[in-house]
Write a protein that holds these residues in place. Structure first.
Motif, PDB file in Angstrom:
ATOM      1  N   MET A 187       0.602  -1.092   0.083  1.00 27.48           N
ATOM      2  CA  MET A 187      -0.093   0.025  -0.119  1.00 27.48           C
ATOM      3  C   MET A 187       0.854   1.105  -0.080  1.00 27.48           C
ATOM      4  SD  MET A 187      -3.177   0.442   2.412  1.00 27.48           S
ATOM      5  CE  MET A 187      -3.591   2.291   2.839  1.00 27.48           C
ATOM      6  N   LEU A 188       1.886   1.206   0.689  1.00 28.69           N
ATOM      7  CA  LEU A 188       2.902   2.295   0.716  1.00 28.69           C
ATOM      8  C   LEU A 188       3.506   2.641  -0.651  1.00 28.69           C
ATOM      9  CD1 LEU A 188       4.577   1.919   4.297  1.00 28.69           C
ATOM     10  CD2 LEU A 188       2.947   3.499   3.700  1.00 28.69           C
ATOM     11  N   GLN A 189       3.748   1.701  -1.216  1.00 32.47           N
ATOM     12  CA  GLN A 189       4.323   1.645  -2.775  1.00 32.47           C
ATOM     13  C   GLN A 189       3.472   2.512  -3.530  1.00 32.47           C
ATOM     14  OE1 GLN A 189       7.258   1.050  -3.628  1.00 32.47           O
ATOM     15  NE2 GLN A 189       8.021   0.638  -1.590  1.00 32.47           N
ATOM     16  N   ALA A 190       2.113   2.082  -3.509  1.00 36.53           N
ATOM     17  CA  ALA A 190       1.067   2.683  -4.127  1.00 36.53           C
ATOM     18  C   ALA A 190       0.800   4.198  -3.767  1.00 36.53           C
ATOM     19  CB  ALA A 190      -0.448   2.046  -3.825  1.00 36.53           C
ATOM     20  N   ARG A 191       1.144   4.341  -2.786  1.00 36.84           N
ATOM     21  CA  ARG A 191       0.924   5.749  -2.286  1.00 36.84           C
ATOM     22  C   ARG A 191       1.932   6.592  -2.790  1.00 36.84           C
ATOM     23  NH1 ARG A 191      -1.308   5.605   4.001  1.00 36.84           N
ATOM     24  NH2 ARG A 191      -3.416   4.971   3.451  1.00 36.84           N
ATOM     25  N   MET A 192       3.412   5.928  -2.692  1.00 37.01           N
ATOM     26  CA  MET A 192       4.576   6.897  -3.450  1.00 37.01           C
ATOM     27  C   MET A 192       4.277   7.295  -4.768  1.00 37.01           C
ATOM     28  SD  MET A 192       7.395   4.649  -1.663  1.00 37.01           S
ATOM     29  CE  MET A 192       8.739   5.101  -2.499  1.00 37.01           C
ATOM     30  N   PHE A 193       3.726   6.325  -5.467  1.00 40.17           N
ATOM     31  CA  PHE A 193       3.095   6.689  -6.861  1.00 40.17           C
ATOM     32  C   PHE A 193       2.194   7.859  -6.956  1.00 40.17           C
ATOM     33  CE2 PHE A 193       0.572   5.745 -10.656  1.00 40.17           C
ATOM     34  CZ  PHE A 193       1.638   6.133 -11.700  1.00 40.17           C
ATOM     35  N   SER A 194       0.949   7.766  -6.158  1.00 43.24           N
ATOM     36  CA  SER A 194      -0.131   8.424  -6.417  1.00 43.24           C
ATOM     37  C   SER A 194       0.115   9.720  -5.883  1.00 43.24           C
ATOM     38  CB  SER A 194      -1.421   7.704  -5.738  1.00 43.24           C
ATOM     39  OG  SER A 194      -1.162   7.607  -4.672  1.00 43.24           O
ATOM     40  N   TYR A 195       0.756   9.944  -4.769  1.00 44.72           N
ATOM     41  CA  TYR A 195       0.708  11.315  -4.049  1.00 44.72           C
ATOM     42  C   TYR A 195       1.519  12.267  -4.907  1.00 44.72           C
ATOM     43  CZ  TYR A 195      -0.771   9.607   0.552  1.00 44.72           C
ATOM     44  OH  TYR A 195      -1.343   8.853   1.456  1.00 44.72           O
ATOM     45  N   PRO A 196       2.799  12.275  -5.752  1.00 45.10           N
ATOM     46  CA  PRO A 196       3.172  13.289  -6.442  1.00 45.10           C
ATOM     47  C   PRO A 196       2.179  13.454  -7.769  1.00 45.10           C
ATOM     48  CG  PRO A 196       4.841  11.625  -6.356  1.00 45.10           C
ATOM     49  CD  PRO A 196       3.774  11.009  -5.400  1.00 45.10           C
ATOM     50  N   ASP A 197       1.485  12.513  -8.207  1.00 42.58           N
ATOM     51  CA  ASP A 197       0.401  12.707  -9.362  1.00 42.58           C
ATOM     52  C   ASP A 197      -0.622  13.758  -8.786  1.00 42.58           C
ATOM     53  OD1 ASP A 197       1.586  11.155 -11.038  1.00 42.58           O
ATOM     54  OD2 ASP A 197       0.308   9.346 -10.938  1.00 42.58           O
ATOM     55  N   ALA A 198      -1.136  13.313  -7.315  1.00 44.70           N
ATOM     56  CA  ALA A 198      -2.029  14.294  -6.964  1.00 44.70           C
ATOM     57  C   ALA A 198      -1.709  15.884  -6.718  1.00 44.70           C
ATOM     58  CB  ALA A 198      -2.587  13.682  -5.711  1.00 44.70           C
ATOM     59  N   GLN A 199      -0.408  15.754  -6.354  1.00 49.56           N
ATOM     60  CA  GLN A 199       0.148  17.109  -6.228  1.00 49.56           C
ATOM     61  C   GLN A 199       0.257  17.899  -7.574  1.00 49.56           C
ATOM     62  OE1 GLN A 199       3.342  17.646  -3.334  1.00 49.56           O
ATOM     63  NE2 GLN A 199       2.421  16.232  -1.662  1.00 49.56           N
ATOM     64  N   ARG A 200       0.733  17.221  -8.178  1.00 52.65           N
ATOM     65  CA  ARG A 200       0.854  17.765  -9.856  1.00 52.65           C
ATOM     66  C   ARG A 200      -0.378  18.296 -10.322  1.00 52.65           C
ATOM     67  NH1 ARG A 200       5.180  14.037 -10.623  1.00 52.65           N
ATOM     68  NH2 ARG A 200       3.861  12.633 -11.022  1.00 52.65           N
ATOM     69  N   TYR A 201      -1.256  17.477 -10.152  1.00 53.23           N
ATOM     70  CA  TYR A 201      -2.715  17.957 -10.370  1.00 53.23           C
ATOM     71  C   TYR A 201      -3.189  19.082  -9.808  1.00 53.23           C
ATOM     72  CZ  TYR A 201      -7.775  17.660 -11.159  1.00 53.23           C
ATOM     73  OH  TYR A 201      -9.248  17.911 -11.655  1.00 53.23           O
ATOM     74  N   ARG A 202      -3.108  19.265  -8.518  1.00 49.57           N
ATOM     75  CA  ARG A 202      -3.671  20.290  -7.523  1.00 49.57           C
ATOM     76  C   ARG A 202      -2.762  21.416  -7.796  1.00 49.57           C
ATOM     77  NH1 ARG A 202      -4.933  16.032  -3.756  1.00 49.57           N
ATOM     78  NH2 ARG A 202      -2.981  16.376  -2.532  1.00 49.57           N
ATOM     79  N   LEU A 203      -1.492  21.429  -7.857  1.00 50.72           N
ATOM     80  CA  LEU A 203      -0.625  22.444  -7.397  1.00 50.72           C
ATOM     81  C   LEU A 203       0.119  22.858  -8.790  1.00 50.72           C
ATOM     82  CD1 LEU A 203       1.024  21.579  -4.053  1.00 50.72           C
ATOM     83  CD2 LEU A 203      -0.845  23.035  -4.223  1.00 50.72           C
ATOM     84  N   GLY A 204       0.322  21.874  -9.987  1.00 49.44           N
ATOM     85  CA  GLY A 204       0.675  22.314 -11.135  1.00 49.44           C
ATOM     86  C   GLY A 204       2.193  21.515 -11.044  1.00 49.44           C
ATOM     87  N   PRO A 205       2.789  21.922 -12.077  1.00 53.81           N
ATOM     88  CA  PRO A 205       4.207  20.871 -12.336  1.00 53.81           C
ATOM     89  C   PRO A 205       5.147  21.380 -11.495  1.00 53.81           C
ATOM     90  CG  PRO A 205       3.869  22.749 -14.242  1.00 53.81           C
ATOM     91  CD  PRO A 205       2.541  22.632 -13.309  1.00 53.81           C
ATOM     92  N   ASN A 206       5.129  22.690 -10.931  1.00 54.33           N
ATOM     93  CA  ASN A 206       6.196  23.140 -10.198  1.00 54.33           C
ATOM     94  C   ASN A 206       6.072  22.679  -8.604  1.00 54.33           C
ATOM     95  OD1 ASN A 206       7.983  24.305 -12.090  1.00 54.33           O
ATOM     96  ND2 ASN A 206       6.349  25.605 -12.691  1.00 54.33           N
ATOM     97  N   TYR A 207       5.089  21.978  -8.398  1.00 50.50           N
ATOM     98  CA  TYR A 207       4.798  21.674  -7.031  1.00 50.50           C
ATOM     99  C   TYR A 207       6.121  21.264  -5.970  1.00 50.50           C
ATOM    100  CZ  TYR A 207       5.657  16.687  -7.304  1.00 50.50           C
ATOM    101  OH  TYR A 207       5.981  15.295  -7.730  1.00 50.50           O
ATOM    102  N   GLN A 208       7.212  20.880  -6.495  1.00 52.01           N
ATOM    103  CA  GLN A 208       8.207  20.508  -5.858  1.00 52.01           C
ATOM    104  C   GLN A 208       9.067  21.851  -5.460  1.00 52.01           C
ATOM    105  OE1 GLN A 208      10.170  17.805  -8.488  1.00 52.01           O
ATOM    106  NE2 GLN A 208       9.507  16.263  -6.960  1.00 52.01           N
ATOM    107  N   GLN A 209       8.650  22.879  -5.944  1.00 51.67           N
ATOM    108  CA  GLN A 209       9.259  24.242  -5.639  1.00 51.67           C
ATOM    109  C   GLN A 209       8.961  24.819  -4.257  1.00 51.67           C
ATOM    110  OE1 GLN A 209       9.005  27.067  -8.902  1.00 51.67           O
ATOM    111  NE2 GLN A 209      10.184  25.760 -10.029  1.00 51.67           N
ATOM    112  N   LEU A 210       7.624  24.321  -3.802  1.00 49.96           N
ATOM    113  CA  LEU A 210       7.336  24.723  -2.351  1.00 49.96           C
ATOM    114  C   LEU A 210       8.115  24.334  -1.424  1.00 49.96           C
ATOM    115  CD1 LEU A 210       3.450  23.940  -3.157  1.00 49.96           C
ATOM    116  CD2 LEU A 210       4.448  26.384  -2.900  1.00 49.96           C
ATOM    117  N   PRO A 211       8.243  24.988  -0.277  1.00 48.46           N
ATOM    118  CA  PRO A 211       9.347  24.618   0.637  1.00 48.46           C
ATOM    119  C   PRO A 211       8.777  23.165   1.209  1.00 48.46           C
ATOM    120  CG  PRO A 211       8.806  26.894   0.913  1.00 48.46           C
ATOM    121  CD  PRO A 211       8.226  26.476  -0.254  1.00 48.46           C
ATOM    122  N   CYS A 212       7.836  23.037   1.488  1.00 49.47           N
ATOM    123  CA  CYS A 212       7.230  21.778   2.263  1.00 49.47           C
ATOM    124  C   CYS A 212       7.418  20.494   1.279  1.00 49.47           C
ATOM    125  CB  CYS A 212       5.712  21.824   2.449  1.00 49.47           C
ATOM    126  SG  CYS A 212       4.558  21.966   1.362  1.00 49.47           S
TER     127      CYS A 212
END
Length: 166
Positions: free
Chosen positions: A1-26
């Motif tokens: 289950m953790l492996q699936a979350r590692m895959f889906s969380y970045p996809d969800a953030q890209r969808y919500r925040l955009g392609p530069n979501y990794q620039q946010l300090p958090c």
């Protein structure tokens, strides 16, 4: 289950925040990562790598060629510290693609697009790219080189005359 979350969380953030979501300090990695491929676009907040090119030249870090006897199933999934050489087999699909474009009459579009982008890079990058395209088909490499030369002459029509005067 953790492996699936590692895959889906970045996809969800890209969808919500955009392609530069990794620039946010958090969302930034703990160690600084030089990644000029990830820049521009909506939500840029980090200076955008300034004038750095959006590719990383191999002169930043030398790349070693790996052993020839390395089989894919032996190294799949592991990170390697070397590159592999291009073989004639690797060029078969590009050759078929080039032949298809010539048959359809859209080969000029490909040459124009490639030359337009390569022509903006440094001379040694242009030379290396033209050599690689020449391995696919000699005519393709020659046409790209000719197109780049024509683009350079259009951009500065008197550049050739000034070179001869010196």
């Amino acid at each position: 289950m953790l492996q699936a979350r590692m895959f889906s969380y970045p996809d969800a953030q890209r969808y919500r925040l955009g392609p530069n979501y990794q620039q946010l300090p958090c969302n930034q990695p703990i160690s600084t990562v030089y990644s000029p491929y990830q820049r521009d676009g909506p939500g840029t907040i980090n200076g955008n790598y300034g004038p750095d090119p959006d590719y990383t030249r191999s002169t930043f870090r030398s790349v070693k060629v790996g052993p020839e006897d390395m089989r894919h199933d032996e190294w799949a999934g592991r990170i390697q510290a070397y590159s592999s050489e291009t073989t004639d087999e690797d060029l078969e699909q590009p050759r078929q693609f080039w032949a298809l474009l010539k048959k359809q009459g859209t080969d000029n579009d490909l040459v124009t697009n490639i030359a337009g982008h390569i022509g903006k890079s440094m001379q040694r990058i242009q030379k290396g790219a033209i050599e690689m395209f020449s391995k696919v088909d000699k005519e393709l490499g020659e046409r790209i080189a000719k197109q780049i030369k024509e683009q350079d002459e259009k951009a500065s029509p008197n550049a050739h005359d000034r070179k001869e005067e010196k």
